[in-house]
Write a protein that holds these residues in place. Structure first.
Motif, mmCIF file in Angstrom:
data_model
loop_
_atom_site.group_PDB
_atom_site.id
_atom_site.type_symbol
_atom_site.label_atom_id
_atom_site.label_comp_id
_atom_site.label_asym_id
_atom_site.label_seq_id
_atom_site.Cartn_x
_atom_site.Cartn_y
_atom_site.Cartn_z
ATOM 1 N N ILE A 15 60.826 84.957 32.946
ATOM 2 C CA ILE A 15 59.806 85.194 32.365
ATOM 3 C C ILE A 15 59.795 86.557 31.825
ATOM 4 O O ILE A 15 59.220 86.617 30.615
ATOM 5 C CB ILE A 15 58.737 85.224 33.426
ATOM 6 N N ILE A 16 60.282 87.520 32.479
ATOM 7 C CA ILE A 16 60.370 88.871 31.677
ATOM 8 C C ILE A 16 61.264 88.953 30.611
ATOM 9 O O ILE A 16 60.909 89.448 29.437
ATOM 10 C CB ILE A 16 60.576 89.949 32.885
ATOM 11 N N GLY A 17 62.268 88.401 30.807
ATOM 12 C CA GLY A 17 63.264 88.444 29.499
ATOM 13 C C GLY A 17 62.954 87.819 28.367
ATOM 14 O O GLY A 17 63.180 88.273 27.256
ATOM 15 N N LEU A 18 62.440 86.364 28.527
ATOM 16 C CA LEU A 18 62.054 85.796 27.508
ATOM 17 C C LEU A 18 60.732 86.489 26.615
ATOM 18 O O LEU A 18 60.494 86.384 25.738
ATOM 19 C CB LEU A 18 61.718 84.306 27.849
ATOM 20 N N GLY A 19 59.821 86.886 27.459
ATOM 21 C CA GLY A 19 58.577 87.648 26.954
ATOM 22 C C GLY A 19 59.178 88.711 26.288
ATOM 23 O O GLY A 19 58.537 89.169 25.454
ATOM 24 N N ALA A 20 60.058 89.665 26.784
ATOM 25 C CA ALA A 20 60.416 90.711 25.918
ATOM 26 C C ALA A 20 61.333 90.399 24.952
ATOM 27 O O ALA A 20 61.124 90.993 24.024
ATOM 28 C CB ALA A 20 61.486 91.761 26.926
ATOM 29 N N LEU A 21 62.066 89.217 24.806
ATOM 30 C CA LEU A 21 62.668 88.999 23.671
ATOM 31 C C LEU A 21 61.646 88.353 22.398
ATOM 32 O O LEU A 21 61.837 88.809 21.284
ATOM 33 C CB LEU A 21 63.809 87.801 23.930
ATOM 34 N N GLY A 22 60.728 87.709 23.099
ATOM 35 C CA GLY A 22 59.607 87.215 21.906
ATOM 36 C C GLY A 22 58.994 88.445 21.492
ATOM 37 O O GLY A 22 58.646 88.402 20.039
ATOM 38 N N CYS A 24 59.736 91.597 21.055
ATOM 39 C CA CYS A 24 60.739 92.415 20.145
ATOM 40 C C CYS A 24 61.025 91.688 19.098
ATOM 41 O O CYS A 24 60.959 92.202 17.754
ATOM 42 C CB CYS A 24 62.272 92.696 20.852
ATOM 43 N N ILE A 25 61.184 90.172 18.731
ATOM 44 C CA ILE A 25 61.409 89.537 17.734
ATOM 45 C C ILE A 25 59.983 89.589 16.865
ATOM 46 O O ILE A 25 59.848 89.737 15.591
ATOM 47 C CB ILE A 25 61.755 88.198 17.803
ATOM 48 N N GLY A 26 59.000 89.437 17.410
ATOM 49 C CA GLY A 26 57.589 89.701 16.783
ATOM 50 C C GLY A 26 57.334 90.696 16.295
ATOM 51 O O GLY A 26 56.665 90.847 15.228
ATOM 52 N N ILE A 27 57.524 91.890 16.956
ATOM 53 C CA ILE A 27 57.336 93.153 16.138
ATOM 54 C C ILE A 27 58.271 93.439 15.136
ATOM 55 O O ILE A 27 57.811 94.191 14.292
ATOM 56 C CB ILE A 27 57.329 94.182 17.486
ATOM 57 N N GLY A 28 59.478 93.020 15.329
ATOM 58 C CA GLY A 28 60.478 93.326 14.298
ATOM 59 C C GLY A 28 60.114 92.494 12.978
ATOM 60 O O GLY A 28 60.122 93.036 12.037
ATOM 61 N N ILE A 29 59.815 91.129 13.093
ATOM 62 C CA ILE A 29 59.285 90.652 11.849
ATOM 63 C C ILE A 29 58.078 91.068 11.345
ATOM 64 O O ILE A 29 57.712 91.111 10.104
ATOM 65 C CB ILE A 29 58.923 88.950 12.070
ATOM 66 N N LEU A 48 46.689 98.106 5.650
ATOM 67 C CA LEU A 48 47.656 97.239 6.252
ATOM 68 C C LEU A 48 48.283 98.126 7.671
ATOM 69 O O LEU A 48 48.631 97.257 8.584
ATOM 70 C CB LEU A 48 49.025 97.143 5.327
ATOM 71 N N GLN A 49 48.389 99.339 7.503
ATOM 72 C CA GLN A 49 48.824 100.086 8.853
ATOM 73 C C GLN A 49 47.853 99.758 10.049
ATOM 74 O O GLN A 49 48.378 99.695 11.157
ATOM 75 C CB GLN A 49 48.912 101.682 8.530
ATOM 76 N N THR A 50 46.612 99.965 9.496
ATOM 77 C CA THR A 50 45.746 99.723 10.875
ATOM 78 C C THR A 50 45.934 98.009 11.524
ATOM 79 O O THR A 50 46.105 97.999 12.851
ATOM 80 C CB THR A 50 44.316 99.826 10.400
ATOM 81 N N LYS A 51 45.806 97.436 10.712
ATOM 82 C CA LYS A 51 46.105 95.918 11.376
ATOM 83 C C LYS A 51 47.619 95.623 11.834
ATOM 84 O O LYS A 51 47.624 95.084 13.117
ATOM 85 C CB LYS A 51 46.153 94.885 10.022
ATOM 86 N N MET A 52 48.588 96.297 11.492
ATOM 87 C CA MET A 52 49.856 96.352 11.977
ATOM 88 C C MET A 52 49.938 96.977 13.332
ATOM 89 O O MET A 52 50.352 96.262 14.457
ATOM 90 C CB MET A 52 50.985 96.875 11.145
ATOM 91 N N PHE A 53 49.310 98.130 13.544
ATOM 92 C CA PHE A 53 48.962 98.733 15.101
ATOM 93 C C PHE A 53 48.279 97.895 15.837
ATOM 94 O O PHE A 53 48.552 97.625 17.056
ATOM 95 C CB PHE A 53 48.699 100.013 14.865
ATOM 96 N N ASP A 60 52.211 93.480 22.449
ATOM 97 C CA ASP A 60 52.784 94.037 23.650
ATOM 98 C C ASP A 60 51.935 93.814 24.765
ATOM 99 O O ASP A 60 52.560 93.799 26.017
ATOM 100 C CB ASP A 60 52.779 95.607 23.539
ATOM 101 N N ALA A 61 50.572 93.513 24.841
ATOM 102 C CA ALA A 61 49.638 93.094 25.482
ATOM 103 C C ALA A 61 50.104 91.657 26.156
ATOM 104 O O ALA A 61 49.918 91.466 27.402
ATOM 105 C CB ALA A 61 48.168 93.154 25.251
ATOM 106 N N ALA A 62 50.515 90.735 25.263
ATOM 107 C CA ALA A 62 50.939 89.321 25.870
ATOM 108 C C ALA A 62 52.244 89.416 26.770
ATOM 109 O O ALA A 62 52.332 88.765 27.890
ATOM 110 C CB ALA A 62 51.273 88.532 24.611
ATOM 111 N N PHE A 63 52.995 90.451 26.252
ATOM 112 C CA PHE A 63 54.151 90.730 27.257
ATOM 113 C C PHE A 63 53.884 91.310 28.574
ATOM 114 O O PHE A 63 54.503 90.738 29.625
ATOM 115 C CB PHE A 63 55.213 91.316 26.552
ATOM 116 N N LEU A 64 53.043 92.079 28.547
ATOM 117 C CA LEU A 64 52.741 92.793 29.899
ATOM 118 C C LEU A 64 51.759 91.656 30.847
ATOM 119 O O LEU A 64 52.019 91.955 31.950
ATOM 120 C CB LEU A 64 51.801 93.937 29.663
ATOM 121 N N ILE A 65 51.167 90.776 30.087
ATOM 122 C CA ILE A 65 50.438 90.046 31.077
ATOM 123 C C ILE A 65 51.542 88.854 31.449
ATOM 124 O O ILE A 65 51.648 88.692 32.817
ATOM 125 C CB ILE A 65 49.573 89.080 30.106
#
Length: 82
Positions: A15-22, A24-29, A48-53, A60-65
């Motif tokens: 759960i933690i590994g796949l969440g972190a992978l997802g 990282c890929i999502g923030i990279g894209i 755009l910067q406001t929306k990006m942050f 990150d919240a989805a990963f921490l959940i």
């Protein structure tokens, strides 16, 4: 029953590994698309910067959940009968 504890540990790691992978890929894209959009239209960079942050925080919240759910299974395991 001791086998269940090992499987719960493996499941928490997955759960933690796949969440972190997802995440990282999502923030990279998202970051690459932000840079691409900012290069095409520099006048929209602040909006755009406001929306990006905001999106980075939601990703990150989805990963921490997921980490919270994995920790719940690891420490307060409902599958192990006492």
């Amino acid at each position: 029953m001791e086998n269940v504890l090992g499987l719960v540990a493996v499941a928490a790691g997955v759960i933690i590994g796949l969440g972190a992978l997802g995440a990282c890929i999502g923030i990279g894209i998202m970051g690459s698309k932000y840079l691409e959009a900012a290069a095409r239209q520099p006048e929209l960079m602040n909006a755009l910067q406001t929306k990006m942050f905001l999106l980075a925080g939601l990703i990150d919240a989805a990963f921490l959940i997921g980490v919270g759910i994995a920790m719940m299974f690891a420490f307060a395991n409902p599958f192990v009968l006492k």
